[in-house]
Design an enzyme around this catalytic site. Sequence first.
Site, PDB file in Angstrom:
ATOM      1  N   ASN A 169       0.398  -2.971  -8.212  1.00 46.59           N
ATOM      2  CA  ASN A 169      -0.965  -3.502  -8.386  1.00 46.59           C
ATOM      3  C   ASN A 169      -1.986  -2.467  -8.878  1.00 46.59           C
ATOM      4  O   ASN A 169      -2.939  -2.816  -9.564  1.00 46.59           O
ATOM      5  CB  ASN A 169      -1.441  -4.197  -7.106  1.00 46.59           C
ATOM      6  N   GLU A 267       1.357   2.505   3.658  1.00 45.08           N
ATOM      7  CA  GLU A 267       0.172   1.719   3.283  1.00 45.08           C
ATOM      8  C   GLU A 267       0.685   0.341   2.915  1.00 45.08           C
ATOM      9  O   GLU A 267       1.297   0.174   1.862  1.00 45.08           O
ATOM     10  CB  GLU A 267      -0.520   2.344   2.063  1.00 45.08           C
ATOM     11  N   CYS A 301      -4.466  -4.914  -1.926  1.00 43.27           N
ATOM     12  CA  CYS A 301      -4.047  -4.944  -0.515  1.00 43.27           C
ATOM     13  C   CYS A 301      -5.231  -5.200   0.388  1.00 43.27           C
ATOM     14  O   CYS A 301      -5.101  -5.795   1.445  1.00 43.27           O
ATOM     15  CB  CYS A 301      -3.394  -3.619  -0.163  1.00 43.27           C
ATOM     16  N   GLU A 479      -4.921   7.724   3.403  1.00 41.57           N
ATOM     17  CA  GLU A 479      -4.881   8.385   2.098  1.00 41.57           C
ATOM     18  C   GLU A 479      -6.296   8.534   1.561  1.00 41.57           C
ATOM     19  O   GLU A 479      -7.247   7.976   2.122  1.00 41.57           O
ATOM     20  CB  GLU A 479      -4.014   7.565   1.127  1.00 41.57           C
TER      21      GLU A 479
HETATM   22  P1  NAD Z   1       7.081  -4.009  -2.694  1.00 43.91           P
HETATM   23  O1  NAD Z   1       7.181  -3.664  -1.247  1.00 43.91           O
HETATM   24  O2  NAD Z   1       7.907  -5.105  -3.209  1.00 43.91           O
HETATM   25  O3  NAD Z   1       7.424  -2.738  -3.590  1.00 43.91           O
HETATM   26  C1  NAD Z   1       6.723  -1.521  -3.484  1.00 43.91           C
HETATM   27  C2  NAD Z   1       7.608  -0.397  -4.017  1.00 43.91           C
HETATM   28  O4  NAD Z   1       8.739  -0.273  -3.154  1.00 43.91           O
HETATM   29  C3  NAD Z   1       8.159  -0.636  -5.406  1.00 43.91           C
HETATM   30  O5  NAD Z   1       8.223   0.589  -6.098  1.00 43.91           O
HETATM   31  C4  NAD Z   1       9.567  -1.152  -5.130  1.00 43.91           C
HETATM   32  O6  NAD Z   1      10.449  -0.924  -6.195  1.00 43.91           O
HETATM   33  C5  NAD Z   1       9.943  -0.327  -3.904  1.00 43.91           C
HETATM   34  N1  NAD Z   1      10.982  -0.916  -3.042  1.00 43.91           N
HETATM   35  C6  NAD Z   1      11.357  -2.206  -2.961  1.00 43.91           C
HETATM   36  N2  NAD Z   1      12.354  -2.349  -2.056  1.00 43.91           N
HETATM   37  C7  NAD Z   1      12.597  -1.118  -1.549  1.00 43.91           C
HETATM   38  C8  NAD Z   1      13.499  -0.609  -0.561  1.00 43.91           C
HETATM   39  N3  NAD Z   1      14.340  -1.397   0.085  1.00 43.91           N
HETATM   40  N4  NAD Z   1      13.471   0.702  -0.268  1.00 43.91           N
HETATM   41  C9  NAD Z   1      12.597   1.512  -0.899  1.00 43.91           C
HETATM   42  N5  NAD Z   1      11.732   1.099  -1.851  1.00 43.91           N
HETATM   43  C10 NAD Z   1      11.718  -0.194  -2.171  1.00 43.91           C
HETATM   44  O7  NAD Z   1       5.529  -4.253  -2.955  1.00 43.91           O
HETATM   45  P2  NAD Z   1       4.845  -4.712  -4.331  1.00 43.91           P
HETATM   46  O8  NAD Z   1       5.096  -6.160  -4.487  1.00 43.91           O
HETATM   47  O9  NAD Z   1       5.191  -3.768  -5.428  1.00 43.91           O
HETATM   48  O10 NAD Z   1       3.308  -4.452  -4.005  1.00 43.91           O
HETATM   49  C11 NAD Z   1       2.511  -5.372  -3.365  1.00 43.91           C
HETATM   50  C12 NAD Z   1       2.354  -5.009  -1.893  1.00 43.91           C
HETATM   51  O11 NAD Z   1       1.812  -3.692  -1.784  1.00 43.91           O
HETATM   52  C13 NAD Z   1       1.377  -5.920  -1.181  1.00 43.91           C
HETATM   53  O12 NAD Z   1       1.885  -6.283   0.090  1.00 43.91           O
HETATM   54  C14 NAD Z   1       0.148  -5.050  -1.010  1.00 43.91           C
HETATM   55  O13 NAD Z   1      -0.678  -5.422   0.055  1.00 43.91           O
HETATM   56  C15 NAD Z   1       0.740  -3.696  -0.844  1.00 43.91           C
HETATM   57  N6  NAD Z   1      -0.238  -2.649  -1.168  1.00 43.91           N
HETATM   58  C16 NAD Z   1      -0.788  -1.919  -0.144  1.00 43.91           C
HETATM   59  C17 NAD Z   1      -1.745  -0.957  -0.413  1.00 43.91           C
HETATM   60  C18 NAD Z   1      -2.360  -0.141   0.706  1.00 43.91           C
HETATM   61  O14 NAD Z   1      -2.940   0.881   0.421  1.00 43.91           O
HETATM   62  N7  NAD Z   1      -2.228  -0.554   1.950  1.00 43.91           N
HETATM   63  C19 NAD Z   1      -2.143  -0.709  -1.718  1.00 43.91           C
HETATM   64  C20 NAD Z   1      -1.564  -1.459  -2.751  1.00 43.91           C
HETATM   65  C21 NAD Z   1      -0.610  -2.430  -2.453  1.00 43.91           C
END
Ligand code: NAD
Length: 508
Positions: A169, A267, A301, A479
Amino acid sequence: MAKVSNEKKPQMEPLEMKRDLYHMIINGERVTSESNETFTTYNPATGAPLAQVVKATTADAEKAVEAARNAFDFGKWRKYPVNKRARVLNKIAAIMRSRFNELVEVEVLNSGKSLSAAQGQVMQSIEDFEFYAGAIVGHRGTVNNVPGGFFNYTQNEPVGVCAQIIPWNYPMMMAAWKIAPAIAAGCSVVVKPASLTPITAIILTEICHEAGVPEGVVNIVPGPGALIGDYLVEHPKVDKVAFTGSTPTGKDIMAKASQTLKRLTLELGGKSPNIVFDDADIDAAVAGSLFGIFYNTGQSCEARSRLYVHEEIYDEFMEKFIEKTRQLTLGNPLDQGTHLGSIISRSQLEVIDGYVKSAIEEGATVVEGGHELTIEGFEDGFWYAPTIITNVTPNMKAVREEIFGPVVVVQTFTDEKAVVKEANDSEYGLGSAIWTKDQGRATRVAHQIQAGIVMVNCPFSAFPGTPFGGYKQSGFGRELCVETLDLYTEQKSVLSYYGNRPINPFGV
Ligand code: NAD
C-alpha cells in the site's frame, strides 16, 4: 562467500527509473535469479503489464542473507563514525530529492495511487532518511549511577542482519521506514518488497548504493511472501524481522520468528475509529473524515474506517460528508487533480466488494458508492467508488474487520463513555481520531482510546519523528521515531570497577 573487501568502491550506476526489467540487488550487484525466472508487475490503474522483475528463489535469499551477514560481521558500515553514516543517509535523501518527479511517477504507475498521495509519500520517504541521519547522531548511550567504585555506561550496538518485509500500500514509504533507521543504526538488511509493488523499493536500494552504502548492507529479494518472506523469517542468521502487513501474516511470522528468538517489529492491520462530537467544527471534521478514510483509496492501515457521529449533528454532518464524497475525483492517477487512484488488484477489489455485499445482507444501507467503477481510458483497471454505509451494528463483518478499501461504516452515539467503549471494542488498536472543540474532552478521550495513534482535530497520522504503531492485534514496536533506533540496536551495559581495594566476593 568471500569476506567483504574494504577496497571495492560501493557505487551503483543510476539507470532510468522506468525500464523493462528490474533486478534483485545482492551484495551491491544487480543480479538475476538462480532460476532465471522473472514475474510481471502491473499498473493497477490500467491493468496493463508494467515491467518484469527478477523473481528470487530461496537460493537467492540465502545469498542475500550471506551478503548481509558478511557485511555486518566483517564489513565497515557498522564501524563508520556515526556522522559518516549520517552523511550517507543525507546523500540518499539528496539523490531522491534530485529525482523526485521520476520516483513519484514510478510509484504511481506501479501502485495506481494518485499523484498527490505519491508525492506526499515520496517526500516523507526522503524526510525519513534526513530524520534518521540526525537522530542517529543523538542516539547515545547512558551513564548510570551505581554504588561507589563502579562505573557503568551503556552503548547502542546494531542488532545485526534484519529481514524487512513490506506491503503494497505504501511501497516506497514502507521501504524507507524500514531501511533508514536500520542502516542508520549500523545494521545490514534484506528487504522483501510486496510482489504487487516491488519497483520503488528496488530503486531505493539502488540509490542507497549510489549514495555510498557499502555492498551487502542493503539487499533486496523480490518474490513470493510465503516462500521468500518465510525463508528469511526462519533463517538462523537473521537477527531481526521488521514486518508491515496483515495481522494473520504477522501472527504467522511471530510464531516462526520465536524459534530463534528473533527481535521483532510488527506493524499490522487496523480498524480505526473516528469520533465526531457535537461541539466539533463540522466542516473541519467532514474534511478530516473524508481524508481519513479515502486517502490512498482507503488502502491505509490507519484508515479511519469506523465513523461515530454524535446524534445532535448527524444530519448536518452526513449531508456535508456525502456531498463532499461526491466531489472526489477518480481518474488518471497522474493528474494532479485526482483524489483517489485505483485499487491495487482485482482480488483486492473483490474483497472490498464482498464486504459491502455482506453489510447489505446484514441489513446495512449503502448511502453512497458501493460498486465497481469504470473510468474512461482506464477500463481494464481496478476501480471502486468511495463508499459510505449506514444503519450498521457493531457486530457486522464490515464493522469489525479491516476492509482495506474506500469504505466507511457510520454509527451514531450520544454518550462519551459509550462511544469510547465502542471505539475500543476491536481487536485492533492502530489509529483513531477525535473531533471536538473541548480540550478537556479531547485529552480525556485521547487517554482512554486503546490505540497507538490519536489524531485530535487533525487529518494526518504521522510525520518523521512521531511514533507510528499499534496496540493489541495491530502489532508492536514503533516506527518513524527516535525510539525506532532502540529496536535496531542492542543496549550493552559496561560495568567497570575503579576502586583501589581488590574485590573478592567469595572471600576465599
Ligand atoms: P500481507 O500480509 O499479505 O503481505 C505483506 C508482506 O508480507 C508482503 O511482502 C508479502 O509478500 C509478505 N508475506 C506474505 N506471506 C508471508 C509469510 N508467510 N511469511 C513472510 N512474509 C510473507 O499484507 P498486504 O496485503 O501486502 O498489506 C496490507 C496489510 O498491511 C493490511 O492489513 C494493512 O493494514 C497492513 N499495513 C500495516 C501498516 C502499519 O504500519 N501498521 C502499514 C501498511 C499496511
